[in-house]
Design a protein around this motif. Structure first.
Motif, short mmCIF file in Angstrom:
data_model
loop_
_atom_site.label_atom_id
_atom_site.label_comp_id
_atom_site.label_asym_id
_atom_site.label_seq_id
_atom_site.Cartn_x
_atom_site.Cartn_y
_atom_site.Cartn_z
N ALA A 14 0.83 -1.21 0.00
CA ALA A 14 0.00 0.00 0.00
C ALA A 14 0.86 1.26 0.00
O ALA A 14 0.34 2.36 -0.08
N GLN A 60 -3.09 -1.41 -13.65
CA GLN A 60 -4.47 -0.99 -13.46
C GLN A 60 -4.84 0.13 -14.45
O GLN A 60 -5.91 0.10 -15.05
N PHE A 93 -5.52 -8.01 -8.63
CA PHE A 93 -5.84 -8.62 -7.35
C PHE A 93 -4.60 -8.58 -6.48
O PHE A 93 -3.68 -9.40 -6.63
N ASN A 105 -8.26 -7.41 4.52
CA ASN A 105 -9.32 -6.50 4.97
C ASN A 105 -8.97 -5.03 4.74
O ASN A 105 -9.51 -4.16 5.40
N THR A 106 -8.03 -4.79 3.84
CA THR A 106 -7.72 -3.42 3.42
C THR A 106 -7.81 -3.39 1.89
O THR A 106 -7.96 -4.43 1.25
N LYS A 107 -7.70 -2.19 1.34
CA LYS A 107 -7.71 -2.04 -0.12
C LYS A 107 -6.43 -1.34 -0.54
O LYS A 107 -5.92 -0.47 0.17
N ILE A 108 -5.94 -1.74 -1.70
CA ILE A 108 -4.81 -1.07 -2.34
C ILE A 108 -5.31 -0.59 -3.69
O ILE A 108 -5.83 -1.39 -4.48
N GLY A 136 -7.92 0.83 -4.38
CA GLY A 136 -9.33 0.52 -4.51
C GLY A 136 -9.67 -0.94 -4.64
O GLY A 136 -10.84 -1.30 -4.78
N GLN A 137 -8.66 -1.82 -4.61
CA GLN A 137 -8.88 -3.25 -4.77
C GLN A 137 -8.70 -3.98 -3.45
O GLN A 137 -7.72 -3.75 -2.74
N GLU A 138 -9.64 -4.88 -3.14
CA GLU A 138 -9.55 -5.68 -1.93
C GLU A 138 -8.26 -6.49 -1.93
O GLU A 138 -7.89 -7.08 -2.95
N CYS A 139 -7.59 -6.53 -0.80
CA CYS A 139 -6.35 -7.29 -0.68
C CYS A 139 -6.65 -8.70 -0.17
O CYS A 139 -7.41 -8.87 0.78
N TYR A 140 -6.06 -9.69 -0.79
CA TYR A 140 -6.29 -11.09 -0.46
C TYR A 140 -5.13 -11.67 0.33
O TYR A 140 -3.99 -11.23 0.20
#
Length: 69
Positions: A14, A28, A35, A43-46, A48-52
């Protein structure tokens, strides 16, 4: 690479100063579905994308995996 539509970025950060962030933003901006994968950032976004937490946690097919160490 014309068949590639989705890319998992393993080791995504991030932090805008990190190469993984810059590459993710570049891909992007070119229209790839990204992804981010980083178990420390679940449980955060980088960008605007959910982090797995892992590749297995992504519930759709991924065309390419880009790994940062």
């Amino acid at each position: 690479m014309s068949d590639v539509k989705s890319i998992a970025i393993v080791g995504a950060s991030a932090n805008p100063e990190r190469d993984s962030y810059k590459v993710m933003k570049f891909l992007q901006d070119f229209g790839y579905e990204i992804f981010p994968v980083n178990p420390n950032l679940v449980n955060t976004k980088i960008l605007g994308q959910e982090c797995y937490s892992s590749l297995e946690a992504i519930e759709q097919n991924i065309d390419m995996v880009d790994v940062f160490r």
